[in-house]
Design a protein around this motif. Structure first.
Motif, PDB file in Angstrom:
ATOM      1  N   VAL A  60     -12.067  -5.202  -2.017  1.00  0.00           N
ATOM      2  CA  VAL A  60     -11.206  -4.055  -2.348  1.00  0.00           C
ATOM      3  C   VAL A  60     -11.764  -3.517  -3.833  1.00  0.00           C
ATOM      4  CG1 VAL A  60      -8.754  -3.515  -3.122  1.00  0.00           C
ATOM      5  CG2 VAL A  60      -8.837  -5.254  -1.301  1.00  0.00           C
ATOM      6  N   VAL A  61     -11.925  -2.111  -3.628  1.00  0.00           N
ATOM      7  CA  VAL A  61     -12.346  -1.451  -4.844  1.00  0.00           C
ATOM      8  C   VAL A  61     -11.400  -0.209  -5.334  1.00  0.00           C
ATOM      9  CG1 VAL A  61     -14.125   0.080  -6.011  1.00  0.00           C
ATOM     10  CG2 VAL A  61     -14.705  -2.034  -4.331  1.00  0.00           C
ATOM     11  N   MET A  62     -11.129  -0.138  -6.508  1.00  0.00           N
ATOM     12  CA  MET A  62     -10.138   0.749  -6.960  1.00  0.00           C
ATOM     13  C   MET A  62     -10.647   1.714  -8.239  1.00  0.00           C
ATOM     14  SD  MET A  62      -6.345  -0.983  -6.694  1.00  0.00           S
ATOM     15  CE  MET A  62      -5.914  -1.828  -5.754  1.00  0.00           C
ATOM     16  N   THR A  63     -10.569   2.832  -8.067  1.00  0.00           N
ATOM     17  CA  THR A  63     -11.213   3.754  -9.318  1.00  0.00           C
ATOM     18  C   THR A  63     -10.174   4.049 -10.324  1.00  0.00           C
ATOM     19  OG1 THR A  63     -10.537   5.864  -8.340  1.00  0.00           O
ATOM     20  CG2 THR A  63     -12.484   5.067  -7.411  1.00  0.00           C
ATOM     21  N   ASP A  64     -10.492   4.320 -11.343  1.00  0.00           N
ATOM     22  CA  ASP A  64      -9.410   4.760 -12.344  1.00  0.00           C
ATOM     23  C   ASP A  64      -8.366   5.744 -11.902  1.00  0.00           C
ATOM     24  OD1 ASP A  64     -10.965   3.244 -14.200  1.00  0.00           O
ATOM     25  OD2 ASP A  64     -12.056   4.960 -15.081  1.00  0.00           O
ATOM     26  N   ALA A  65      -8.681   6.449 -10.663  1.00  0.00           N
ATOM     27  CA  ALA A  65      -7.576   7.409 -10.133  1.00  0.00           C
ATOM     28  C   ALA A  65      -6.230   6.464  -9.764  1.00  0.00           C
ATOM     29  CB  ALA A  65      -8.047   8.328  -9.096  1.00  0.00           C
ATOM     30  N   VAL A  66      -6.454   5.209  -9.788  1.00  0.00           N
ATOM     31  CA  VAL A  66      -5.324   4.655  -9.331  1.00  0.00           C
ATOM     32  C   VAL A  66      -4.139   4.442 -10.498  1.00  0.00           C
ATOM     33  CG1 VAL A  66      -6.341   3.227  -7.483  1.00  0.00           C
ATOM     34  CG2 VAL A  66      -5.987   2.235  -9.723  1.00  0.00           C
ATOM     35  N   SER A  67      -4.655   4.870 -11.402  1.00  0.00           N
ATOM     36  CA  SER A  67      -3.613   5.056 -12.783  1.00  0.00           C
ATOM     37  C   SER A  67      -2.729   5.997 -12.789  1.00  0.00           C
ATOM     38  CB  SER A  67      -4.461   4.942 -14.009  1.00  0.00           C
ATOM     39  OG  SER A  67      -5.167   6.122 -14.171  1.00  0.00           O
ATOM     40  N   ARG A  68      -2.812   6.846 -11.915  1.00  0.00           N
ATOM     41  CA  ARG A  68      -2.223   7.981 -11.734  1.00  0.00           C
ATOM     42  C   ARG A  68      -0.957   7.721 -10.707  1.00  0.00           C
ATOM     43  NH1 ARG A  68      -6.892  10.656 -12.634  1.00  0.00           N
ATOM     44  NH2 ARG A  68      -7.351  11.006 -10.311  1.00  0.00           N
ATOM     45  N   LEU A  69      -1.178   6.483 -10.061  1.00  0.00           N
ATOM     46  CA  LEU A  69      -0.229   6.296  -8.742  1.00  0.00           C
ATOM     47  C   LEU A  69       0.872   5.350  -9.285  1.00  0.00           C
ATOM     48  CD1 LEU A  69      -2.927   5.757  -6.032  1.00  0.00           C
ATOM     49  CD2 LEU A  69      -1.611   7.855  -6.534  1.00  0.00           C
ATOM     50  N   ARG A  70       1.882   5.204  -8.662  1.00  0.00           N
ATOM     51  CA  ARG A  70       2.930   4.341  -8.829  1.00  0.00           C
ATOM     52  C   ARG A  70       2.659   3.107  -8.049  1.00  0.00           C
ATOM     53  NH1 ARG A  70       5.874   8.632  -6.985  1.00  0.00           N
ATOM     54  NH2 ARG A  70       6.538   7.478  -5.215  1.00  0.00           N
ATOM     55  N   PRO A  71       3.067   1.997  -8.376  1.00  0.00           N
ATOM     56  CA  PRO A  71       2.610   0.856  -7.846  1.00  0.00           C
ATOM     57  C   PRO A  71       2.968   0.712  -6.312  1.00  0.00           C
ATOM     58  CG  PRO A  71       3.732   0.282  -9.755  1.00  0.00           C
ATOM     59  CD  PRO A  71       3.838   1.511  -9.686  1.00  0.00           C
ATOM     60  N   GLU A  72       3.849   1.391  -5.952  1.00  0.00           N
ATOM     61  CA  GLU A  72       4.254   1.178  -4.291  1.00  0.00           C
ATOM     62  C   GLU A  72       3.263   2.219  -3.625  1.00  0.00           C
ATOM     63  OE1 GLU A  72       7.253   4.063  -6.119  1.00  0.00           O
ATOM     64  OE2 GLU A  72       6.476   2.218  -6.769  1.00  0.00           O
ATOM     65  N   GLU A  73       2.699   3.171  -4.224  1.00  0.00           N
ATOM     66  CA  GLU A  73       1.666   4.056  -3.857  1.00  0.00           C
ATOM     67  C   GLU A  73       0.400   3.165  -3.769  1.00  0.00           C
ATOM     68  OE1 GLU A  73       2.915   8.621  -4.998  1.00  0.00           O
ATOM     69  OE2 GLU A  73       2.052   7.420  -6.472  1.00  0.00           O
ATOM     70  N   ILE A  74       0.078   2.474  -4.695  1.00  0.00           N
ATOM     71  CA  ILE A  74      -1.414   1.696  -4.920  1.00  0.00           C
ATOM     72  C   ILE A  74      -1.025   0.613  -3.456  1.00  0.00           C
ATOM     73  CG2 ILE A  74      -2.500   0.085  -6.010  1.00  0.00           C
ATOM     74  CD1 ILE A  74      -1.554   1.402  -8.646  1.00  0.00           C
ATOM     75  N   ALA A  75      -0.034   0.187  -3.544  1.00  0.00           N
ATOM     76  CA  ALA A  75       0.100  -0.758  -2.319  1.00  0.00           C
ATOM     77  C   ALA A  75       0.022  -0.206  -0.857  1.00  0.00           C
ATOM     78  CB  ALA A  75       1.514  -1.584  -2.399  1.00  0.00           C
ATOM     79  N   ALA A  76       0.547   1.077  -0.729  1.00  0.00           N
ATOM     80  CA  ALA A  76       0.356   1.767   0.434  1.00  0.00           C
ATOM     81  C   ALA A  76      -1.052   2.312   0.588  1.00  0.00           C
ATOM     82  CB  ALA A  76       1.429   3.082   0.619  1.00  0.00           C
ATOM     83  N   ALA A  77      -1.708   2.639  -0.448  1.00  0.00           N
ATOM     84  CA  ALA A  77      -3.088   3.198  -0.175  1.00  0.00           C
ATOM     85  C   ALA A  77      -4.042   2.027   0.186  1.00  0.00           C
ATOM     86  CB  ALA A  77      -3.606   3.669  -1.407  1.00  0.00           C
ATOM     87  N   VAL A  78      -3.547   0.700  -0.377  1.00  0.00           N
ATOM     88  CA  VAL A  78      -4.461  -0.564   0.122  1.00  0.00           C
ATOM     89  C   VAL A  78      -4.332  -0.666   1.465  1.00  0.00           C
ATOM     90  CG1 VAL A  78      -4.860  -2.890  -0.160  1.00  0.00           C
ATOM     91  CG2 VAL A  78      -4.719  -1.707  -2.349  1.00  0.00           C
ATOM     92  N   LEU A  79      -3.131  -0.954   2.042  1.00  0.00           N
ATOM     93  CA  LEU A  79      -2.931  -0.860   3.202  1.00  0.00           C
ATOM     94  C   LEU A  79      -3.396   0.203   4.304  1.00  0.00           C
ATOM     95  CD1 LEU A  79       0.723  -2.490   3.337  1.00  0.00           C
ATOM     96  CD2 LEU A  79      -1.354  -3.752   3.700  1.00  0.00           C
ATOM     97  N   GLU A  80      -3.187   1.168   3.929  1.00  0.00           N
ATOM     98  CA  GLU A  80      -3.975   2.525   4.473  1.00  0.00           C
ATOM     99  C   GLU A  80      -5.472   2.322   4.877  1.00  0.00           C
ATOM    100  OE1 GLU A  80      -4.488   7.402   4.374  1.00  0.00           O
ATOM    101  OE2 GLU A  80      -3.223   6.402   3.244  1.00  0.00           O
ATOM    102  N   ALA A  81      -6.238   2.079   3.504  1.00  0.00           N
ATOM    103  CA  ALA A  81      -7.588   1.935   3.471  1.00  0.00           C
ATOM    104  C   ALA A  81      -8.117   0.700   4.458  1.00  0.00           C
ATOM    105  CB  ALA A  81      -8.213   1.825   2.324  1.00  0.00           C
ATOM    106  N   MET A  82      -7.081  -0.544   4.275  1.00  0.00           N
ATOM    107  CA  MET A  82      -7.589  -1.555   5.098  1.00  0.00           C
ATOM    108  C   MET A  82      -7.404  -1.250   6.748  1.00  0.00           C
ATOM    109  SD  MET A  82      -6.033  -5.172   5.082  1.00  0.00           S
ATOM    110  CE  MET A  82      -4.372  -4.748   5.688  1.00  0.00           C
ATOM    111  N   ARG A  83      -6.246  -0.481   7.194  1.00  0.00           N
ATOM    112  CA  ARG A  83      -6.156  -0.273   8.437  1.00  0.00           C
ATOM    113  C   ARG A  83      -7.332   0.617   8.991  1.00  0.00           C
ATOM    114  NH1 ARG A  83      -0.055   0.195   7.247  1.00  0.00           N
ATOM    115  NH2 ARG A  83       0.658  -2.075   7.503  1.00  0.00           N
ATOM    116  N   LYS A  84      -7.675   1.756   7.943  1.00  0.00           N
ATOM    117  CA  LYS A  84      -8.648   2.771   8.592  1.00  0.00           C
ATOM    118  C   LYS A  84      -9.796   1.802   8.928  1.00  0.00           C
ATOM    119  CE  LYS A  84      -7.399   6.875   6.251  1.00  0.00           C
ATOM    120  NZ  LYS A  84      -7.703   7.774   5.115  1.00  0.00           N
ATOM    121  N   ALA A  85     -10.392   0.985   7.819  1.00  0.00           N
ATOM    122  CA  ALA A  85     -11.645  -0.066   8.067  1.00  0.00           C
ATOM    123  C   ALA A  85     -11.307  -0.750   9.501  1.00  0.00           C
ATOM    124  CB  ALA A  85     -11.852  -0.760   6.908  1.00  0.00           C
TER     125      ALA A  85
END
Length: 152
Positions: A60-85
């Protein structure tokens, strides 16, 4: 006059040769499947998840752009990226099966299992897709920790 023992030996030799060839093809399939690595991204590339063999996340890799996201948005993004892969896993496995063992019953079963476990993003029944199963938590704890069903 035919030689039944010679014919039997020839049949056994042919069967053994075929079995060895099939085993080599399945070994090649296994080796190629162990090298699968697919990456999905979400949140405009702020989150990337890589899955390896069996669709299991390996990075799992995150850029500095995650600092602009709320925790629940980060969690949702991780799940979305995992499902895409993971959504590409069945197609990659199908390609490997086709190139190694071909359209055998065992190969088709392997691919069908991967398709069931990791549906393509947006496919019917895929997490987040219309009609996908939604699991709801129980409203209250009944205190029964046995795991036994009352049905049987």
């Amino acid at each position: 006059m035919s030689d039944p023992i010679g014919n039997s030996r020839s049949l056994v030799d042919d069967w053994e040769r075929g079995a060895q060839e099939r085993a080599a093809k399945y070994e090649a399939m296994r080796e190629a499947a162990e090298r699968i690595s697919l990456t999905g991204s979400a949140a405009d590339g702020a989150v990337k998840v890589t899955v390896g063999p069996n669709g299991i996340p390996s990075d799992v890799v995150m850029t500095d752009a995650v600092s602009r996201l709320r925790p629940e948005e980060i969690a949702a993004a991780v799940l979305e990226a995992m499902r895409k892969a993971q959504g590409g896993y069945a197609a990659e496995l199908a390609r490997i099966v086709d190139e190694t063992v071909g359209q055998t019953a065992a190969g088709q079963h392997i691919v069908a299992t991967a398709e069931r476990n990791f549906p393509q993003a947006g496919a019917p029944g895929a997490p987040g897709a219309p009609g996908a199963a939604v699991v709801k938590k129980r409203a209250r704890d009944d205190g029964d920790f046995s795991g036994d069903s009352y049905l049987g």
